[in-house]
Design a protein around this motif. Structure first.
Motif, PDB file in Angstrom:
ATOM      1  N   GLU A 133       0.869  -1.185   0.000  1.00  0.00           N
ATOM      2  CA  GLU A 133       0.000   0.000   0.000  1.00  0.00           C
ATOM      3  C   GLU A 133       0.898   1.225   0.000  1.00  0.00           C
ATOM      4  OE1 GLU A 133      -3.314   1.518  -0.660  1.00  0.00           O
ATOM      5  OE2 GLU A 133      -3.600  -0.470   0.185  1.00  0.00           O
ATOM      6  N   GLY A 134       0.444   2.316  -0.623  1.00  0.00           N
ATOM      7  CA  GLY A 134       1.166   3.577  -0.572  1.00  0.00           C
ATOM      8  C   GLY A 134       2.225   3.733  -1.652  1.00  0.00           C
ATOM      9  N   GLU A 135       3.233   4.561  -1.329  1.00  0.00           N
ATOM     10  CA  GLU A 135       4.268   4.891  -2.316  1.00  0.00           C
ATOM     11  C   GLU A 135       5.555   5.275  -1.585  1.00  0.00           C
ATOM     12  OE1 GLU A 135       4.699   8.512  -5.405  1.00  0.00           O
ATOM     13  OE2 GLU A 135       2.839   7.348  -5.560  1.00  0.00           O
ATOM     14  N   ILE A 136       6.679   4.767  -2.098  1.00  0.00           N
ATOM     15  CA  ILE A 136       7.977   5.128  -1.536  1.00  0.00           C
ATOM     16  C   ILE A 136       8.952   5.496  -2.646  1.00  0.00           C
ATOM     17  CG2 ILE A 136       7.704   3.649   0.502  1.00  0.00           C
ATOM     18  CD1 ILE A 136       9.733   1.723  -0.835  1.00  0.00           C
ATOM     19  N   LEU A 137       9.948   6.285  -2.295  1.00  0.00           N
ATOM     20  CA  LEU A 137      11.112   6.492  -3.151  1.00  0.00           C
ATOM     21  C   LEU A 137      12.165   5.524  -2.641  1.00  0.00           C
ATOM     22  CD1 LEU A 137      11.430  10.361  -3.574  1.00  0.00           C
ATOM     23  CD2 LEU A 137      10.550   8.683  -5.205  1.00  0.00           C
ATOM     24  N   PHE A 138      12.669   4.702  -3.538  1.00  0.00           N
ATOM     25  CA  PHE A 138      13.632   3.663  -3.189  1.00  0.00           C
ATOM     26  C   PHE A 138      14.950   4.008  -3.845  1.00  0.00           C
ATOM     27  CE2 PHE A 138      15.655  -0.476  -3.383  1.00  0.00           C
ATOM     28  CZ  PHE A 138      15.300  -1.052  -2.175  1.00  0.00           C
ATOM     29  N   GLY A 139      15.944   4.327  -3.042  1.00  0.00           N
ATOM     30  CA  GLY A 139      17.252   4.684  -3.571  1.00  0.00           C
ATOM     31  C   GLY A 139      18.160   3.478  -3.641  1.00  0.00           C
ATOM     32  N   VAL A 140      18.719   3.230  -4.831  1.00  0.00           N
ATOM     33  CA  VAL A 140      19.637   2.116  -5.037  1.00  0.00           C
ATOM     34  C   VAL A 140      20.495   2.408  -6.267  1.00  0.00           C
ATOM     35  CG1 VAL A 140      17.973   0.744  -6.381  1.00  0.00           C
ATOM     36  CG2 VAL A 140      19.828  -0.419  -5.157  1.00  0.00           C
ATOM     37  N   HIS A 141      21.785   2.111  -6.203  1.00  0.00           N
ATOM     38  CA  HIS A 141      22.712   2.321  -7.330  1.00  0.00           C
ATOM     39  C   HIS A 141      22.651   3.748  -7.881  1.00  0.00           C
ATOM     40  CE1 HIS A 141      23.653  -1.909  -7.313  1.00  0.00           C
ATOM     41  NE2 HIS A 141      22.428  -2.261  -7.627  1.00  0.00           N
ATOM     42  N   GLN A 142      22.665   4.731  -7.013  1.00  0.00           N
ATOM     43  CA  GLN A 142      22.603   6.156  -7.379  1.00  0.00           C
ATOM     44  C   GLN A 142      21.360   6.506  -8.208  1.00  0.00           C
ATOM     45  OE1 GLN A 142      25.895   4.526  -7.889  1.00  0.00           O
ATOM     46  NE2 GLN A 142      26.079   5.113  -5.747  1.00  0.00           N
ATOM     47  N   LYS A 143      20.304   5.711  -8.084  1.00  0.00           N
ATOM     48  CA  LYS A 143      19.028   5.981  -8.740  1.00  0.00           C
ATOM     49  C   LYS A 143      17.949   6.045  -7.677  1.00  0.00           C
ATOM     50  CE  LYS A 143      20.063   3.504 -12.995  1.00  0.00           C
ATOM     51  NZ  LYS A 143      19.706   2.357 -13.842  1.00  0.00           N
ATOM     52  N   GLU A 144      16.882   6.751  -8.000  1.00  0.00           N
ATOM     53  CA  GLU A 144      15.725   6.819  -7.124  1.00  0.00           C
ATOM     54  C   GLU A 144      14.531   6.271  -7.891  1.00  0.00           C
ATOM     55  OE1 GLU A 144      15.459  10.131  -3.810  1.00  0.00           O
ATOM     56  OE2 GLU A 144      14.429  10.733  -5.641  1.00  0.00           O
ATOM     57  N   LEU A 145      13.992   5.162  -7.398  1.00  0.00           N
ATOM     58  CA  LEU A 145      12.846   4.528  -8.041  1.00  0.00           C
ATOM     59  C   LEU A 145      11.592   4.864  -7.251  1.00  0.00           C
ATOM     60  CD1 LEU A 145      14.417   0.992  -8.474  1.00  0.00           C
ATOM     61  CD2 LEU A 145      14.366   2.813 -10.162  1.00  0.00           C
ATOM     62  N   ARG A 146      10.531   5.267  -7.942  1.00  0.00           N
ATOM     63  CA  ARG A 146       9.248   5.514  -7.296  1.00  0.00           C
ATOM     64  C   ARG A 146       8.467   4.208  -7.346  1.00  0.00           C
ATOM     65  NH1 ARG A 146       6.394  10.059  -5.677  1.00  0.00           N
ATOM     66  NH2 ARG A 146       8.060  11.377  -6.476  1.00  0.00           N
TER      67      ARG A 146
END
Length: 112
Positions: free
Chosen positions: A56-69
């Motif tokens: 549920e919901g939404e996060i910004l996931f930072g990995v390998h100098q990228k930010e995934l929504r």
């Protein structure tokens, strides 16, 4: 047989994410992370591979100098020792699958 519900007894904490061990199998531990908007889990890594599902919901996931929504229904798998961080953008329930040999105490230390 083991059963659990990701929906039961959900409590959003004011100051930090809420971590709950839902169940433990022969090979994994299933953990629920409940986060309010703006709460975060600073950069950390896991000693074994992990799988994260946004229930549920939404996060910004930072990995390998990228930010995934990541939003409801999204999954991401990471190999061991990959640094990553989470920032909650919309109140979220996250399911985390870790190895049986990993520790929920390690996960709790990330939010301390």
């Amino acid at each position: 047989m083991i059963t659990a519900s990701i929906n039961d007894n959900i409590i959003y904490k004011k100051d930090k994410p809420a971590i709950t061990l839902l169940l433990e199998t022969a090979t994994t531990k299933e953990i629920r992370i409940v986060m309010r908007e703006t709460q975060e889990m600073k950069e950390h890594s896991a000693p074994k591979p992990i799988v994260i599902e946004i229930f549920e919901g939404e996060i910004l996931f930072g990995v390998h100098q990228k930010e995934l929504r990541l939003k409801k229904g999204d999954l991401i798998a990471l190999d061991a020792n990959v640094p990553h961080n989470l920032l909650c953008k919309k109140d979220a329930i996250v399911r985390l699958t870790i190895a049986k040999t990993d520790s929920i105490n390690r996960v709790n230390k990330v939010i301390s």
